[in-house]
Design an enzyme around this catalytic site. Structure first.
Site, PDB file in Angstrom:
ATOM      1  N   SER A 196       0.811  -1.204   0.000  1.00 55.04           N
ATOM      2  CA  SER A 196       0.000   0.000   0.000  1.00 55.04           C
ATOM      3  C   SER A 196       0.858   1.274   0.000  1.00 55.04           C
ATOM      4  CB  SER A 196      -0.953  -0.033   1.206  1.00 55.04           C
ATOM      5  OG  SER A 196      -1.912   0.995   1.115  1.00 55.04           O
ATOM      6  N   ASP A 386      -9.319  -5.293  -5.449  1.00 54.16           N
ATOM      7  CA  ASP A 386      -9.010  -4.083  -4.689  1.00 54.16           C
ATOM      8  C   ASP A 386      -9.389  -2.849  -5.495  1.00 54.16           C
ATOM      9  OD1 ASP A 386      -7.946  -2.104  -3.079  1.00 54.16           O
ATOM     10  OD2 ASP A 386      -5.870  -2.497  -3.677  1.00 54.16           O
ATOM     11  N   HIS A 443      -6.926  -5.708  -0.893  1.00 54.13           N
ATOM     12  CA  HIS A 443      -5.867  -4.691  -0.863  1.00 54.13           C
ATOM     13  C   HIS A 443      -4.551  -5.220  -0.307  1.00 54.13           C
ATOM     14  CE1 HIS A 443      -4.079  -0.794  -0.940  1.00 54.13           C
ATOM     15  NE2 HIS A 443      -3.959  -0.719   0.363  1.00 54.13           N
TER      16      HIS A 443
END
Length: 466
Positions: A196, A386, A443
């Site tokens: 991320s 995601d 994610h």
């Protein structure tokens, strides 16, 4: 005749006694360590509340002081299960910004432990179980609570405000000092890894390490490459979120075409404020997109404060918060007493949190472009469910790099006869990048498809095709 019930009872009593003894010793070690911040004070952890018996892996925790010891970075280090002194060292950074790497360690992401969501809590704490798909089956893994202020890391300078660039400089100093204190790993191949928002930090840190090596740093690192999952590299995610929502049938063709026409391909709310038609269309797209969880579109978005049914975010935060704030847990981990008032998984997310973070690297693609001139390996992977950081965003910035597909483009790879994802390998003859989707993952892909992600890493780290 042996009374088996008595033996079982006696075994449980002895195990609990050992746990209590270990926690007591850990507690006293923690109390003593608070007066000495000039070295890492690394400690081996053999027992953890919520896990039955002795940990089946080698866990060390400690602090490294940086910036004249004003910043104390907490870490968890887990040795590779086979050949720790020769095989790769993965240095893992969590996303956020401002998030502790603890969740990646114990929520079934890449660490050897996982919370047992379905079990009853004991003594007010969630139970832990082994994760059979831990990345420690492939490499040594060093988890860092970075930036300072995240997790158990703390600053003695209370006026300090962390930022992307400060985080990178502190992480580089941390790694140099950690390798000096652990010389047995000085020659191991090193990969900087994370997920991320950590993508911005990793790209910058890689250049910091390379520049340090070229400048003749006294602690030369055997840096081989980096690994990033569902990276957030720039601020253009919203554009691709709209495109992704259309691609997976959350948005109709008509609504998507209207959005493109009215907003001219720019879906940022601040832009829409000056365009009434665009603002109206974006409200309509939100009505379609908001009901699903953006980090994993196969689940409905839930009310975190009062979930009526299963809610991944709620249980993840509740379990982490309860476990990490327990005094016995902190004692077992050798956390220094009085250094933090409360453990937060991600700092700066609550209205009453004074923690601030300065995101001063708006776009890390230029750092990626510089990395393509180096003899490095990169593994970029994206869960294909995601919408928070869609795989389309990643493909867009990969196209800006000085690399071309090497061989088959977008081919499936398999695990146990099933498609694990779709992979493309890129190269410029010097730098090599592997991009793959993880089929059915969200994610933080290993949380949803841990077996597939371990297989991906095992093959890539061994220079084998996915």
């Amino acid at each position: 005749m042996i009374n088996m019930k008595f033996v079982t009872h006696l075994s449980l009593v002895l195990t609990m006694s050992l746990v209590s003894f270990a926690l007591s010793n850990n507690y006293h070690t923690t109390s003593n360590s608070n007066t000495n911040t000039s070295h890492s004070n690394s400690n081996t952890v053999r027992f953890l509340p919520g896990f039955p018996g002795i940990l089946p892996f080698n866990l060390q925790t400690g602090y490294i002081g940086v910036w004249e010891e004003q910043m104390q970075l907490f870490y968890y280090f887990i040795k590779y299960e086979n050949n720790p002194k020769t095989d790769p060292l993965l240095v893992w950074f969590a996303g956020g910004p401002g998030c502790s790497s603890f969740t990646d360690l114990v929520f079934g992401h890449i660490g050897p432990l996982s919370f047992n969501i379905s079990s009853q809590w004991e003594d007010g704490l969630p139970r832990l179980e082994s994760n059979p798909y831990s990345w420690t089956k492939v490499a040594n893994v060093l988890f860092i609570d970075s930036p300072v202020g995240a997790g158990f890391s703390y600053a003695t300078n209370k006026s300090y405000i962390p930022s992307d660039t400060n985080t990178v400089k502190q992480a580089y100093e941390f790694l140099k000092k950690w390798l000096i204190e652990h010389p047995e790993f000085a020659r191991n191949p090193i990969y900087i890894a994370g997920a991320s928002y950590a993508g911005r930090v990793i790209s910058t840190l890689m250049l910091e390490i390379i520049n340090g090596n070229e400048a003749g740093s006294e602690t030369r690192m055997n840096i081989q490459g980096y690994i990033i999952g569902n990276p957030v590299m720039d601020d253009f995610v919203s554009k691709h979120a709209i495109e992704y929502a259309h691609r997976i049938s959350i948005l109709s063709d008509e609504l998507y075409e209207s959005a493109k026409l009215s907003c001219h391909g720019d879906y940022e709310p601040i832009v829409a404020e000056g365009n009434a038609q665009c603002k109206e269309i974006l409200e309509a797209t939100s009505n379609c997109m908001d009901p699903v969880e953006e980090s994993f579109i196969l689940e409905s978005k839930c009310n975190v404060s009062t979930p009526e049914k299963w809610c991944r975010v709620y249980y993840r935060n509740r379990m982490s918060q309860s476990w990490a704030n327990d005094i016995n847990v902190q004692a077992a981990l050798h956390v220094r007493e009085g250094t933090i008032s409360e453990w937060f998984r991600c700092r700066g997310r609550r209205s009453d949190d004074e923690f601030k973070y300065n995101s001063d690297v708006d776009n890390s693609v230029s750092y990626q472009q510089n990395l393509t001139t180096e003899p490095l390996r990169a593994l970029i992977f994206s869960g294909d469910q995601d919408m928070l950081a869609p795989y389309m965003t990643t493909l867009a910035w990969i196209k800006k790099l000085n690399i071309v597909p090497n061989g088959d483009y977008w081919r499936p790879w398999f695990l146990n006869g099933q498609v694990g994802g779709y992979v493309t390998e890129y190269s410029n003859g010097n730098y090599n990048l592997t991009f793959t989707t993880i089929k059915g993952a969200g994610h933080i892909a290993p949380e949803y498809k841990s077996q597939e992600c371990l297989a991906m890493l095992q093959r890539w780290i061994a220079f084998s095709p996915l």
